[in-house]
Design a protein around this motif. Structure first.
Motif, PDB file in Angstrom:
ATOM      1  N   LEU A 101       0.819  -1.207   0.000  1.00  0.00           N
ATOM      2  CA  LEU A 101       0.000   0.000   0.000  1.00  0.00           C
ATOM      3  C   LEU A 101       0.860   1.268   0.000  1.00  0.00           C
ATOM      4  O   LEU A 101       0.587   2.210  -0.740  1.00  0.00           O
ATOM      5  N   ASN A 102       1.916   1.288   0.811  1.00  0.00           N
ATOM      6  CA  ASN A 102       2.774   2.470   0.898  1.00  0.00           C
ATOM      7  C   ASN A 102       3.477   2.757  -0.426  1.00  0.00           C
ATOM      8  O   ASN A 102       3.573   3.909  -0.842  1.00  0.00           O
ATOM      9  N   THR A 103       3.959   1.717  -1.074  1.00  0.00           N
ATOM     10  CA  THR A 103       4.652   1.890  -2.351  1.00  0.00           C
ATOM     11  C   THR A 103       3.707   2.416  -3.415  1.00  0.00           C
ATOM     12  O   THR A 103       4.028   3.354  -4.150  1.00  0.00           O
ATOM     13  N   LEU A 104       2.522   1.815  -3.501  1.00  0.00           N
ATOM     14  CA  LEU A 104       1.543   2.258  -4.495  1.00  0.00           C
ATOM     15  C   LEU A 104       1.098   3.687  -4.212  1.00  0.00           C
ATOM     16  O   LEU A 104       0.975   4.502  -5.130  1.00  0.00           O
ATOM     17  N   GLN A 117      -8.607   4.358   1.721  1.00  0.00           N
ATOM     18  CA  GLN A 117      -9.991   4.819   1.785  1.00  0.00           C
ATOM     19  C   GLN A 117     -10.629   4.835   0.387  1.00  0.00           C
ATOM     20  O   GLN A 117     -11.777   4.449   0.229  1.00  0.00           O
ATOM     21  N   VAL A 118      -9.866   5.249  -0.620  1.00  0.00           N
ATOM     22  CA  VAL A 118     -10.373   5.253  -1.996  1.00  0.00           C
ATOM     23  C   VAL A 118     -10.722   3.828  -2.421  1.00  0.00           C
ATOM     24  O   VAL A 118     -11.783   3.575  -2.993  1.00  0.00           O
ATOM     25  N   ILE A 119      -9.819   2.880  -2.132  1.00  0.00           N
ATOM     26  CA  ILE A 119     -10.060   1.484  -2.517  1.00  0.00           C
ATOM     27  C   ILE A 119     -11.242   0.911  -1.741  1.00  0.00           C
ATOM     28  O   ILE A 119     -12.126   0.275  -2.319  1.00  0.00           O
ATOM     29  N   ASN A 126     -10.888  -4.459  -0.089  1.00  0.00           N
ATOM     30  CA  ASN A 126      -9.667  -4.024   0.584  1.00  0.00           C
ATOM     31  C   ASN A 126      -8.501  -4.009  -0.406  1.00  0.00           C
ATOM     32  O   ASN A 126      -8.622  -4.464  -1.548  1.00  0.00           O
ATOM     33  N   TYR A 127      -7.373  -3.492   0.030  1.00  0.00           N
ATOM     34  CA  TYR A 127      -6.215  -3.301  -0.848  1.00  0.00           C
ATOM     35  C   TYR A 127      -5.773  -4.615  -1.491  1.00  0.00           C
ATOM     36  O   TYR A 127      -5.582  -4.695  -2.711  1.00  0.00           O
ATOM     37  N   ASP A 129      -7.297  -7.567  -1.915  1.00  0.00           N
ATOM     38  CA  ASP A 129      -8.266  -8.132  -2.865  1.00  0.00           C
ATOM     39  C   ASP A 129      -8.285  -7.336  -4.161  1.00  0.00           C
ATOM     40  O   ASP A 129      -8.426  -7.897  -5.249  1.00  0.00           O
ATOM     41  N   TYR A 130      -8.154  -6.017  -4.047  1.00  0.00           N
ATOM     42  CA  TYR A 130      -8.171  -5.172  -5.231  1.00  0.00           C
ATOM     43  C   TYR A 130      -6.956  -5.460  -6.125  1.00  0.00           C
ATOM     44  O   TYR A 130      -7.093  -5.661  -7.333  1.00  0.00           O
ATOM     45  N   ILE A 131      -5.775  -5.521  -5.543  1.00  0.00           N
ATOM     46  CA  ILE A 131      -4.555  -5.811  -6.306  1.00  0.00           C
ATOM     47  C   ILE A 131      -4.614  -7.224  -6.878  1.00  0.00           C
ATOM     48  O   ILE A 131      -4.278  -7.453  -8.051  1.00  0.00           O
ATOM     49  N   ASN A 132      -5.083  -8.174  -6.074  1.00  0.00           N
ATOM     50  CA  ASN A 132      -5.164  -9.552  -6.552  1.00  0.00           C
ATOM     51  C   ASN A 132      -6.170  -9.720  -7.682  1.00  0.00           C
ATOM     52  O   ASN A 132      -6.004 -10.593  -8.538  1.00  0.00           O
ATOM     53  N   SER A 133      -7.194  -8.876  -7.742  1.00  0.00           N
ATOM     54  CA  SER A 133      -8.153  -8.975  -8.849  1.00  0.00           C
ATOM     55  C   SER A 133      -7.472  -8.633 -10.180  1.00  0.00           C
ATOM     56  O   SER A 133      -7.755  -9.252 -11.205  1.00  0.00           O
ATOM     57  N   TYR A 134      -6.546  -7.675 -10.167  1.00  0.00           N
ATOM     58  CA  TYR A 134      -5.776  -7.364 -11.372  1.00  0.00           C
ATOM     59  C   TYR A 134      -4.852  -8.520 -11.733  1.00  0.00           C
ATOM     60  O   TYR A 134      -4.696  -8.877 -12.907  1.00  0.00           O
ATOM     61  N   ARG A 135      -4.238  -9.110 -10.733  1.00  0.00           N
ATOM     62  CA  ARG A 135      -3.334 -10.232 -10.983  1.00  0.00           C
ATOM     63  C   ARG A 135      -4.094 -11.425 -11.570  1.00  0.00           C
ATOM     64  O   ARG A 135      -3.624 -12.056 -12.518  1.00  0.00           O
ATOM     65  N   ILE A 136      -5.260 -11.706 -11.016  1.00  0.00           N
ATOM     66  CA  ILE A 136      -6.056 -12.845 -11.499  1.00  0.00           C
ATOM     67  C   ILE A 136      -6.572 -12.559 -12.912  1.00  0.00           C
ATOM     68  O   ILE A 136      -6.606 -13.450 -13.764  1.00  0.00           O
ATOM     69  N   ARG A 137      -6.950 -11.325 -13.182  1.00  0.00           N
ATOM     70  CA  ARG A 137      -7.391 -10.960 -14.539  1.00  0.00           C
ATOM     71  C   ARG A 137      -6.297 -11.266 -15.546  1.00  0.00           C
ATOM     72  O   ARG A 137      -6.540 -11.873 -16.594  1.00  0.00           O
ATOM     73  N   ASP A 138      -5.056 -10.857 -15.226  1.00  0.00           N
ATOM     74  CA  ASP A 138      -3.928 -11.129 -16.125  1.00  0.00           C
ATOM     75  C   ASP A 138      -3.630 -12.624 -16.200  1.00  0.00           C
ATOM     76  O   ASP A 138      -3.296 -13.146 -17.272  1.00  0.00           O
ATOM     77  N   ALA A 139      -3.749 -13.311 -15.082  1.00  0.00           N
ATOM     78  CA  ALA A 139      -3.487 -14.755 -15.064  1.00  0.00           C
ATOM     79  C   ALA A 139      -4.482 -15.491 -15.960  1.00  0.00           C
ATOM     80  O   ALA A 139      -4.095 -16.396 -16.712  1.00  0.00           O
ATOM     81  N   LYS A 140      -5.746 -15.101 -15.910  1.00  0.00           N
ATOM     82  CA  LYS A 140      -6.754 -15.747 -16.769  1.00  0.00           C
ATOM     83  C   LYS A 140      -6.414 -15.537 -18.239  1.00  0.00           C
ATOM     84  O   LYS A 140      -6.516 -16.463 -19.052  1.00  0.00           O
ATOM     85  N   GLU A 141      -5.983 -14.344 -18.570  1.00  0.00           N
ATOM     86  CA  GLU A 141      -5.614 -14.050 -19.962  1.00  0.00           C
ATOM     87  C   GLU A 141      -4.416 -14.892 -20.399  1.00  0.00           C
ATOM     88  O   GLU A 141      -4.403 -15.455 -21.499  1.00  0.00           O
TER      89      GLU A 141
END
Length: 185
Positions: A101-104, A117-119, A126-127, A129-141
Motif C-alpha cells: 500500500l505504501n509503495t503504491l 480509503q479510496v479502494i 480491501n487493498y 483483494d483489489y490488487i489480486n483482482s488485477y493479478r487474477i485478470r492477467d493470469a486468466k488471460e
C-alpha cells in the motif's frame, strides 16, 4: 483610556511601579500577566478552531472527507478512483510481488490512508483483494492465450510469490483452480 495614559507615562518616566490609589503594582508583573493572558488566548483559540493554525493547500482541501448520514464520503472519490485504475492499467505495478500500500500510494502521490480509503469506499474491497483482482485478470488471460507457459510461470508473471496463495486467490475469484480454468477454456 486613563490606564493607557498612566502606562505610557510610566514607560516614558522609566518607573518600575504603577501606583493606583493605595495599590502599588510592580510593572514587571503586569507585563508577565499580559504575556500569560495572550499565550492562553492563542492556545484556547487553537484548541477551539484548529483549522486556524493548519497550513492547507488546495490538494489537501480537495481530499478532505465530510461526514454524511451514510458515513464518510470523500470529495473527489471518482477522480481518485480513475487515477488509481489508470495507473494500475498503464504502469501495471501489481506485477511486482513486493508491491504494498505504501509503495503504491507513493507512486500515485497519495497518502497511504487516503489510498486505502479510496479502494475501500470506491471499489468496495480491501487493498489486497483489489490488487489480486488485477493479478487474477492477467493470469486468466495468460492461461487462455499462452498455453505453453506453465501455471508456475504464470503465477510469477502476474505478481504472486506462492503457488498456494495463487491457487487460493484464483479459486476465490473464479470458483475453480487455475489448471481447471485452463482445461475448460
Amino acid at each position: 483610556m486613563s490606564l493607557v495614559i498612566v502606562l505610557i507615562d510610566m514607560w516614558q518616566s522609566k518607573r518600575a511601579n504603577l501606583y493606583l490609589g493605595v495599590l502599588d503594582i510592580n510593572l514587571e508583573y503586569v507585563v508577565q500577566f499580559g504575556v500569560f493572558l495572550l499565550v492562553n488566548i492563542i492556545i484556547f483559540q487553537g484548541l477551539k478552531k484548529p483549522s486556524l493554525f493548519q497550513q492547507l493547500n488546495s490538494s489537501d482541501i480537495a481530499m478532505v472527507s465530510k461526514k454524511s448520514t451514510t458515513g464518510t464520503k470523500i470529495i473527489g472519490l471518482s477522480e481518485s478512483k480513475e487515477t488509481v485504475e489508470k495507473h494500475l492499467n498503464v504502469k501495471k505495478p501489481y506485477l511486482n510481488p513486493d508491491l504494498d500500500l505504501n509503495t503504491l500510494a507513493k507512486e500515485l502521490g497519495m497518502k497511504p490512508k487516503f489510498l486505502s480509503q479510496v479502494i475501500n469506499e470506491g471499489f468496495h474491497t480491501n487493498y489486497y483483494d483489489y490488487i489480486n483482482s488485477y493479478r487474477i485478470r492477467d493470469a486468466k488471460e495468460l492461461l487462455l492465450n499462452f498455453r505453453d507457459m506453465s501455471i508456475k510461470e504464470i503465477m510469477y508473471a502476474v505478481g504472486f510469490n506462492s503457488r498456494s496463495v495463487f491457487n487460493t486467490v484464483f479459486k476465490q475469484k473464479t470458483g475453480i483452480t487455475p489448471s481447471r480454468f485452463r482445461s475448460l477454456k
